[in-house]
Design a protein around this motif. Structure first.
Motif, PDB file in Angstrom:
ATOM      1  N   MET A 171       0.809  -1.218   0.000  1.00 38.54           N
ATOM      2  CA  MET A 171       0.000   0.000   0.000  1.00 38.54           C
ATOM      3  C   MET A 171       0.846   1.274   0.000  1.00 38.54           C
ATOM      4  O   MET A 171       0.358   2.341  -0.325  1.00 38.54           O
ATOM      5  CB  MET A 171      -0.920   0.020   1.227  1.00 38.54           C
ATOM      6  CG  MET A 171      -1.997  -1.035   1.226  1.00 38.54           C
ATOM      7  SD  MET A 171      -3.171  -0.837  -0.135  1.00 38.54           S
ATOM      8  CE  MET A 171      -3.830   0.788   0.220  1.00 38.54           C
ATOM      9  N   ASN A 172       2.119   1.173   0.356  1.00 35.45           N
ATOM     10  CA  ASN A 172       2.969   2.353   0.496  1.00 35.45           C
ATOM     11  C   ASN A 172       3.908   2.590  -0.676  1.00 35.45           C
ATOM     12  O   ASN A 172       4.664   3.558  -0.662  1.00 35.45           O
ATOM     13  CB  ASN A 172       3.798   2.239   1.780  1.00 35.45           C
ATOM     14  CG  ASN A 172       2.906   2.145   2.992  1.00 35.45           C
ATOM     15  OD1 ASN A 172       2.031   2.981   3.186  1.00 35.45           O
ATOM     16  ND2 ASN A 172       3.097   1.111   3.782  1.00 35.45           N
ATOM     17  N   LEU A 173       3.885   1.713  -1.689  1.00 34.33           N
ATOM     18  CA  LEU A 173       4.812   1.850  -2.806  1.00 34.33           C
ATOM     19  C   LEU A 173       4.085   2.132  -4.117  1.00 34.33           C
ATOM     20  O   LEU A 173       3.036   1.545  -4.393  1.00 34.33           O
ATOM     21  CB  LEU A 173       5.649   0.573  -2.969  1.00 34.33           C
ATOM     22  CG  LEU A 173       6.615   0.232  -1.846  1.00 34.33           C
ATOM     23  CD1 LEU A 173       7.297  -1.103  -2.122  1.00 34.33           C
ATOM     24  CD2 LEU A 173       7.660   1.341  -1.682  1.00 34.33           C
ATOM     25  N   PHE A 174       4.668   3.002  -4.920  1.00 32.16           N
ATOM     26  CA  PHE A 174       4.156   3.328  -6.244  1.00 32.16           C
ATOM     27  C   PHE A 174       4.083   2.059  -7.088  1.00 32.16           C
ATOM     28  O   PHE A 174       4.955   1.200  -7.016  1.00 32.16           O
ATOM     29  CB  PHE A 174       5.105   4.349  -6.893  1.00 32.16           C
ATOM     30  CG  PHE A 174       4.611   4.946  -8.171  1.00 32.16           C
ATOM     31  CD1 PHE A 174       3.601   5.896  -8.160  1.00 32.16           C
ATOM     32  CD2 PHE A 174       5.171   4.580  -9.382  1.00 32.16           C
ATOM     33  CE1 PHE A 174       3.158   6.475  -9.348  1.00 32.16           C
ATOM     34  CE2 PHE A 174       4.740   5.150 -10.561  1.00 32.16           C
ATOM     35  CZ  PHE A 174       3.724   6.100 -10.550  1.00 32.16           C
ATOM     36  N   VAL A 175       3.030   1.937  -7.869  1.00 33.78           N
ATOM     37  CA  VAL A 175       2.805   0.772  -8.737  1.00 33.78           C
ATOM     38  C   VAL A 175       3.187   1.141 -10.168  1.00 33.78           C
ATOM     39  O   VAL A 175       2.778   2.191 -10.667  1.00 33.78           O
ATOM     40  CB  VAL A 175       1.322   0.339  -8.692  1.00 33.78           C
ATOM     41  CG1 VAL A 175       1.043  -0.761  -9.705  1.00 33.78           C
ATOM     42  CG2 VAL A 175       0.930  -0.085  -7.286  1.00 33.78           C
ATOM     43  N   GLU A 176       3.959   0.285 -10.825  1.00 38.49           N
ATOM     44  CA  GLU A 176       4.393   0.530 -12.198  1.00 38.49           C
ATOM     45  C   GLU A 176       4.092  -0.695 -13.063  1.00 38.49           C
ATOM     46  O   GLU A 176       4.328  -1.822 -12.636  1.00 38.49           O
ATOM     47  CB  GLU A 176       5.897   0.808 -12.212  1.00 38.49           C
ATOM     48  CG  GLU A 176       6.470   1.098 -13.559  1.00 38.49           C
ATOM     49  CD  GLU A 176       7.944   1.477 -13.508  1.00 38.49           C
ATOM     50  OE1 GLU A 176       8.587   1.413 -14.574  1.00 38.49           O
ATOM     51  OE2 GLU A 176       8.457   1.831 -12.423  1.00 38.49           O
ATOM     52  N   VAL A 177       3.559  -0.463 -14.271  1.00 33.36           N
ATOM     53  CA  VAL A 177       3.287  -1.545 -15.222  1.00 33.36           C
ATOM     54  C   VAL A 177       3.990  -1.245 -16.539  1.00 33.36           C
ATOM     55  O   VAL A 177       3.928  -0.130 -17.056  1.00 33.36           O
ATOM     56  CB  VAL A 177       1.778  -1.718 -15.482  1.00 33.36           C
ATOM     57  CG1 VAL A 177       1.541  -2.780 -16.565  1.00 33.36           C
ATOM     58  CG2 VAL A 177       1.047  -2.099 -14.214  1.00 33.36           C
ATOM     59  N   ARG A 178       4.614  -2.281 -17.069  1.00 31.07           N
ATOM     60  CA  ARG A 178       5.283  -2.189 -18.369  1.00 31.07           C
ATOM     61  C   ARG A 178       4.801  -3.343 -19.219  1.00 31.07           C
ATOM     62  O   ARG A 178       4.795  -4.494 -18.776  1.00 31.07           O
ATOM     63  CB  ARG A 178       6.796  -2.283 -18.171  1.00 31.07           C
ATOM     64  CG  ARG A 178       7.630  -2.237 -19.417  1.00 31.07           C
ATOM     65  CD  ARG A 178       7.672  -0.830 -19.942  1.00 31.07           C
ATOM     66  NE  ARG A 178       8.551  -0.699 -21.076  1.00 31.07           N
ATOM     67  CZ  ARG A 178       9.332   0.334 -21.260  1.00 31.07           C
ATOM     68  NH1 ARG A 178       9.388   1.296 -20.375  1.00 31.07           N
ATOM     69  NH2 ARG A 178      10.067   0.407 -22.332  1.00 31.07           N
ATOM     70  N   GLY A 179       4.355  -3.055 -20.432  1.00 28.68           N
ATOM     71  CA  GLY A 179       3.908  -4.086 -21.354  1.00 28.68           C
ATOM     72  C   GLY A 179       4.829  -4.194 -22.550  1.00 28.68           C
ATOM     73  O   GLY A 179       5.363  -3.182 -23.018  1.00 28.68           O
ATOM     74  N   ASP A 180       5.008  -5.410 -23.052  1.00 32.05           N
ATOM     75  CA  ASP A 180       5.824  -5.653 -24.237  1.00 32.05           C
ATOM     76  C   ASP A 180       5.045  -6.538 -25.199  1.00 32.05           C
ATOM     77  O   ASP A 180       4.661  -7.664 -24.842  1.00 32.05           O
ATOM     78  CB  ASP A 180       7.145  -6.340 -23.856  1.00 32.05           C
ATOM     79  CG  ASP A 180       8.025  -5.450 -22.998  1.00 32.05           C
ATOM     80  OD1 ASP A 180       8.366  -4.351 -23.456  1.00 32.05           O
ATOM     81  OD2 ASP A 180       8.349  -5.871 -21.876  1.00 32.05           O
ATOM     82  N   ILE A 181       4.822  -6.044 -26.397  1.00 33.72           N
ATOM     83  CA  ILE A 181       4.117  -6.818 -27.410  1.00 33.72           C
ATOM     84  C   ILE A 181       5.038  -7.913 -27.916  1.00 33.72           C
ATOM     85  O   ILE A 181       6.194  -7.661 -28.266  1.00 33.72           O
ATOM     86  CB  ILE A 181       3.633  -5.897 -28.540  1.00 33.72           C
ATOM     87  CG1 ILE A 181       2.549  -4.978 -27.983  1.00 33.72           C
ATOM     88  CG2 ILE A 181       3.135  -6.702 -29.738  1.00 33.72           C
ATOM     89  CD1 ILE A 181       2.066  -3.918 -28.925  1.00 33.72           C
ATOM     90  N   THR A 182       4.530  -9.141 -27.933  1.00 34.81           N
ATOM     91  CA  THR A 182       5.340 -10.280 -28.365  1.00 34.81           C
ATOM     92  C   THR A 182       5.020 -10.718 -29.794  1.00 34.81           C
ATOM     93  O   THR A 182       5.841 -11.332 -30.449  1.00 34.81           O
ATOM     94  CB  THR A 182       5.157 -11.480 -27.416  1.00 34.81           C
ATOM     95  OG1 THR A 182       3.782 -11.843 -27.370  1.00 34.81           O
ATOM     96  CG2 THR A 182       5.648 -11.126 -26.016  1.00 34.81           C
TER      97      THR A 182
END
Length: 137
Positions: free
Chosen positions: A92-103
């Motif tokens: 709950m205390n950490l920034f959330v990051e998402v990275r997507g890579d098209i395969t």
């Protein structure tokens, strides 16, 4: 001390289609693409002190979908399949990051994988398939 995405190179971005409680959405670009992120808030707690898994799934679906949408020229798309693998609880205390890579990408279907991380540590891995729809008009 709280995390300020703006001081780390993140910029607020449009979050069309994303529920209000997951905003603001942040974007950071680099030479190979972009990542999306958000700062958890108390409303996302699952009652055990971590981010609810459904919230992480929603954010993953939205983030990978945006990656696909950008790759296909911003025409309408739809999720066909999304496979999720929970690797760790969402803090709950950490920034959330998402990275997507098209395969793989065809004219009508896009295959993608992604990773949701916090503090550089994997929390949720995903793979999915998106359908490219005909533009409205």
């Amino acid at each position: 001390m709280s995390f300020d995405p703006a001081t780390e190179g993140w910029e607020q971005t449009e979050a069309w289609g994303l529920p209000e409680f997951l905003r603001p959405m942040w974007l950071r670009t680099d030479a190979t693409g972009f990542s999306l992120g958000f700062q958890p808030n108390a409303a996302l707690n699952n009652g055990r002190g971590v981010i609810h898994g459904g919230i992480l799934a929603t954010y993953m679906d939205h983030s990978l979908g945006r990656t696909v949408r950008e790759a296909v020229g911003r025409v309408p798309i739809a999720t066909i399949q999304l496979d999720l693998h929970y690797l760790a609880p969402g803090d709950m205390n950490l920034f959330v990051e998402v990275r997507g890579d098209i395969t793989r990408q065809t004219r009508s279907v896009v295959f993608i994988r992604g990773m949701l991380t916090q503090g550089g540590k994997p929390v949720l891995a995903a793979s999915g398939i998106w359908k490219v729809l005909s533009p409205k008009g």
